[in-house]
Design a protein around this motif. Structure first.
Motif, mmCIF file in Angstrom:
data_model
loop_
_atom_site.group_PDB
_atom_site.id
_atom_site.type_symbol
_atom_site.label_atom_id
_atom_site.label_comp_id
_atom_site.label_asym_id
_atom_site.label_seq_id
_atom_site.Cartn_x
_atom_site.Cartn_y
_atom_site.Cartn_z
ATOM 1 N N PHE A 1 0.818 -1.223 0.000
ATOM 2 C CA PHE A 1 0.000 0.000 0.000
ATOM 3 C C PHE A 1 0.854 1.276 0.000
ATOM 4 N N PRO A 2 1.895 1.363 0.847
ATOM 5 C CA PRO A 2 2.737 2.574 0.799
ATOM 6 C C PRO A 2 3.415 2.751 -0.557
ATOM 7 N N ASP B 1 9.447 11.358 12.532
ATOM 8 C CA ASP B 1 8.716 11.232 13.802
ATOM 9 C C ASP B 1 7.335 11.851 13.686
ATOM 10 N N ALA B 2 7.273 13.000 13.000
ATOM 11 C CA ALA B 2 5.972 13.677 12.841
ATOM 12 C C ALA B 2 5.036 12.822 11.987
ATOM 13 N N LEU B 3 5.582 12.250 10.917
ATOM 14 C CA LEU B 3 4.770 11.386 10.047
ATOM 15 C C LEU B 3 4.248 10.186 10.832
ATOM 16 N N ASP B 4 5.139 9.581 11.601
ATOM 17 C CA ASP B 4 4.787 8.409 12.400
ATOM 18 C C ASP B 4 3.616 8.739 13.329
ATOM 19 N N LYS B 5 3.726 9.891 13.989
ATOM 20 C CA LYS B 5 2.690 10.305 14.942
ATOM 21 C C LYS B 5 1.350 10.521 14.227
ATOM 22 N N LEU B 6 1.394 11.181 13.074
ATOM 23 C CA LEU B 6 0.153 11.437 12.338
ATOM 24 C C LEU B 6 -0.510 10.123 11.917
ATOM 25 N N ASN C 1 10.800 4.509 5.081
ATOM 26 C CA ASN C 1 10.786 3.972 3.722
ATOM 27 C C ASN C 1 9.668 4.623 2.905
ATOM 28 N N LEU C 2 8.528 4.836 3.556
ATOM 29 C CA LEU C 2 7.421 5.539 2.891
ATOM 30 C C LEU C 2 7.893 6.929 2.469
#
Ligand code: CMC
Length: 429
Positions: free
Chosen positions: A169-170, A218-223, A197-198
């Motif tokens: 999916f990513p 980190d911000a992407l992970d949190k979102l 990786n995304l």
């Protein structure tokens, strides 16, 4: 002692059991209603009062602003867990051990290739196609390359299908963006973590060495964690209902992506930024837009405000607001749109119209501001939401199949014409 609800119709009384959830929520079990009453049904457009299932995945208390995945508070998960751990938790019920997490992560990496022929399908889309439409189509197209429905009786077959989609999916999401931007497709690098990786697949430039940025990842992970599940919302209910016909996992997910696309649901994050930009271009007069939102003759709604379930505050919005300030600060970005958003929120939160109707900023109000700071194009915002929601959809689909839920098939109250004789075409007036 078990509780009973009594319904009286034309002097006849009917009793229905009341079931209780682990958080003491009560629900009248009307499974026997039509049989007992000779076909009387209930009517509840938008299912505002209707529970469609019993679920052990996500608990949400809209009055208290509580959101928990499998019993864990969203605040704690956003702070301490990573997205893959949360995906495992949602889908399989418990946080993974270190060994389980490593296996899960490696299995996902192992499946990260997408058949080269998928590129031909991607190429068939015009560059102007909206990424959500492309993503939904590509997710459906994956079925052709992975034929055969999942044997839900086999935990192993189920696990394989889950790992496959989490992995591919990513790739599809990133390729959708790169195609639109005229960039060569990127195959990622399996030495990177899932979110890194995304990010690489989305942003790596062909002529530059890719360097991960911890603040950004980190911000992407949190979102993604904040979007990972939200019980029986529109897209999740779509996934469950499509899956209830025993359509496969990928087909159900493709339908969920389409449901998420709408501006009243996931599409709101794109609509928020477009609205804030419009306010900025219009001179930044926040009051004018508040007045428009309150005007019943104007279809305009304040995007990113209001929620079907949260009537106090959306806990995700709280976390995202402070994350937005932090990320913009860390990246040294000054976005005037953030100031407009804060001004708008302040005015709306004090305005009687919004207070009375319990309309608060929702998860989408600030998320677009972070995505923009991270370089994500506006029309990819809802794709980012879909990437986050993927484990939630999978978990809900899996639960629905394992609980052997019946095919979803609501009733209606017919309000059309009664029996009419057919009139031949030459005699119709
Ligand atoms: N701006 C102005 N008025 C609003 C808004 C808004 N954003 N949202 C609701 N209202 C008013 C609505 O006009 C109605 O007023 P009245 O009672 O006078 O007729 C009242 O508030 C109740 O609204 P509703 O449409 O009956 O509420 P709902 O539960 O059916 O809709 C909603 C919930 C989220 C669709 C709606 O609040 C909305 O359209 N918000 C804007 C779009 C948005 O931000 N969506 C993202 C939701 S969170 C992400 C997700 O999970 O999808």
């Amino acid at each position: 002692m078990s509780k009973i609800a009594t319904l009286e119709i034309d002097g006849n009384k009917y009793e229905f059991p009341i079931i209780q959830g682990t958080e003491s929520e009560l629900g009248i079990d009307i499974k026997a209603l039509r049989g007992a009453t000779g076909g009387i049904t209930t009517i509840d457009p938008g299912y505002k009062n209707t529970g469609s299932c019993e679920s052990a995945i996500t608990f949400l208390d809209g009055e208290k602003g509580i959101l928990r995945y499998r019993g864990y508070a969203i605040e704690e998960l956003a702070e301490k867990a990573d997205f893959l751990e949360v995906a495992y938790l949602l889908i399989f019920g418990d946080l993974p051990t270190a060994v389980e997490l490593e296996k899960f992560s490696n299995d996902i990496k192992e499946e990260s290739h997408v058949d080269e022929d998928m590129k031909k399908i991607l190429d068939g889309f015009p560059k102007s196609a909206h990424p959500m439409g492309v993503l939904s189509s590509l997710t459906n197209a994956l079925i052709a390359f992975n034929p055969g429905s999942v044997d839900v009786a086999s935990e192993e077959a189920m696990y394989d299908a889950i790992v496959k989609i989490l992995s591919k999916f990513p790739v599809l999401a990133a390729w959708t963006m790169r195609k639109r931007q005229g960039l060569p497709l990127d195959y990622g690098n399996d030495s990177l973590g899932y979110v890194e990786n995304l990010h690489k697949m989305m942003f790596a430039r062909p002529n530059r060495t890719y360097r991960a940025n911890k603040i950004v990842n980190d911000a992407l992970d949190k979102l993604l964690i904040l979007h990972a599940d939200h019980e029986q919302n529109c897209s999740t209910s779509t996934v469950r209902i499509v899956g209830s016909s025993h359509a496969g996992l990928f087909a159900s997910l493709s339908a969920g992506i389409s449901a998420l696309w709408g501006p009243l649901h996931g599409g709101a994050n794109q609509a928020v930024i477009e609205m804030l930009e419009a306010i900025k271009r219009d001179g930044g007069d926040v009051g004018k837009y508040i007045a428009k939102a309150k005007d019943k003759n104007d279809p305009f709604r304040l995007m990113g405000f209001g929620h079907r379930v949260y009537k106090n505050f959306d806990p995700r919005a709280k976390i995202i607001k402070s994350a937005a300030e932090e990320v913009l600060g860390d990246l040294g970005i000054e976005d005037p749109v953030l100031d407009i958003a804060k001004k708008l929120a302040k005015v709306a939160l004090e305005d009687e119209y919004f207070v009375q109707r319990k309309l608060y900023p929702n998860v989408d109000f600030y998320s677009g501001i972070i995505y923009r700071a991270l370089g994500v194009p506006t029309d990819m915002f809802t794709v980012m939401f879909a990437l986050g929601r993927l484990p939630g959809w999978i978990a809900q689909w899996r639960e629905m199949r394992l609980r052997k839920e019946p095919i979803g098939r609501p009733r209606q109250i017919y309000i059309g014409e009664r029996n009419r004789p057919f009139v031949a075409v030459e005699k119709r007036k």
